[in-house]
Design a protein around this motif. Structure first.
Motif, PDB file in Angstrom:
ATOM      1  N   GLN A 172       0.837  -1.207   0.000  1.00  0.00           N
ATOM      2  CA  GLN A 172       0.000   0.000   0.000  1.00  0.00           C
ATOM      3  C   GLN A 172       0.868   1.253   0.000  1.00  0.00           C
ATOM      4  O   GLN A 172       0.599   2.204  -0.744  1.00  0.00           O
ATOM      5  N   VAL A 173       1.905   1.262   0.811  1.00  0.00           N
ATOM      6  CA  VAL A 173       2.791   2.428   0.871  1.00  0.00           C
ATOM      7  C   VAL A 173       3.546   2.590  -0.448  1.00  0.00           C
ATOM      8  O   VAL A 173       3.695   3.714  -0.948  1.00  0.00           O
ATOM      9  N   ALA A 174       3.987   1.498  -1.034  1.00  0.00           N
ATOM     10  CA  ALA A 174       4.699   1.579  -2.314  1.00  0.00           C
ATOM     11  C   ALA A 174       3.796   2.149  -3.411  1.00  0.00           C
ATOM     12  O   ALA A 174       4.222   3.013  -4.191  1.00  0.00           O
ATOM     13  N   ILE A 175       2.556   1.687  -3.464  1.00  0.00           N
ATOM     14  CA  ILE A 175       1.624   2.207  -4.467  1.00  0.00           C
ATOM     15  C   ILE A 175       1.303   3.671  -4.202  1.00  0.00           C
ATOM     16  O   ILE A 175       1.274   4.491  -5.118  1.00  0.00           O
ATOM     17  N   GLY A 176       1.084   4.016  -2.932  1.00  0.00           N
ATOM     18  CA  GLY A 176       0.795   5.404  -2.577  1.00  0.00           C
ATOM     19  C   GLY A 176       1.942   6.338  -2.925  1.00  0.00           C
ATOM     20  O   GLY A 176       1.730   7.435  -3.449  1.00  0.00           O
ATOM     21  N   LEU A 177       3.171   5.906  -2.644  1.00  0.00           N
ATOM     22  CA  LEU A 177       4.334   6.731  -2.987  1.00  0.00           C
ATOM     23  C   LEU A 177       4.492   6.866  -4.499  1.00  0.00           C
ATOM     24  O   LEU A 177       4.837   7.938  -4.995  1.00  0.00           O
ATOM     25  N   HIS A 178       4.236   5.791  -5.209  1.00  0.00           N
ATOM     26  CA  HIS A 178       4.298   5.868  -6.680  1.00  0.00           C
ATOM     27  C   HIS A 178       3.280   6.883  -7.207  1.00  0.00           C
ATOM     28  O   HIS A 178       3.603   7.703  -8.069  1.00  0.00           O
ATOM     29  N   LEU A 179       2.047   6.820  -6.696  1.00  0.00           N
ATOM     30  CA  LEU A 179       1.019   7.773  -7.134  1.00  0.00           C
ATOM     31  C   LEU A 179       1.388   9.208  -6.758  1.00  0.00           C
ATOM     32  O   LEU A 179       1.122  10.140  -7.507  1.00  0.00           O
ATOM     33  N   ALA A 180       2.005   9.378  -5.587  1.00  0.00           N
ATOM     34  CA  ALA A 180       2.432  10.723  -5.177  1.00  0.00           C
ATOM     35  C   ALA A 180       3.537  11.232  -6.097  1.00  0.00           C
ATOM     36  O   ALA A 180       3.519  12.392  -6.519  1.00  0.00           O
TER      37      ALA A 180
END
Length: 104
Positions: free
Chosen positions: A13-21
């Protein structure tokens, strides 16, 4: 076993969130918004039912957030507002006008 799976899920979840950011313009408010959503979602994932003082069980003194109705506030905010506003924010890089009217 369960805690390892939970940590793995939050890591994804954090990896996907950081990618989107990072797909947003650096320093723009959608960038900051996505970072905020990523961090608070990861914290809430463990704070609700995990950790030493889970909010779902312990809560605020005699009041349990997860099982006294206040857990519904977390669910409304993250599964309602955040999950419906975030895709618009990431695509349009703006706040939905209807959302602003709803808040007012």
């Amino acid at each position: 076993e369960v805690s390892a799976a939970a940590l793995a899920a939050v890591a994804v979840q954090v990896a996907i969130g950081l990618h989107l950011a990072l797909c947003q313009e650096w320093g723009s408010w959608p960038f900051g918004y996505m970072l905020l959503v990523t961090v608070t979602s990861a914290i809430n994932a463990f704070a609700y039912t995990g950790g030493e003082f889970p909010l779902g069980y312990v809560g605020l003194g005699w009041l349990s957030i997860g099982y006294a109705g206040l857990g519904d506030v977390f669910v409304f905010v993250y599964f309602g507002l955040v999950s419906t506003v975030t895709p618009y924010v990431l695509q349009a890089r703006d706040v939905p006008p209807a959302f602003l009217l709803w808040i007012a």
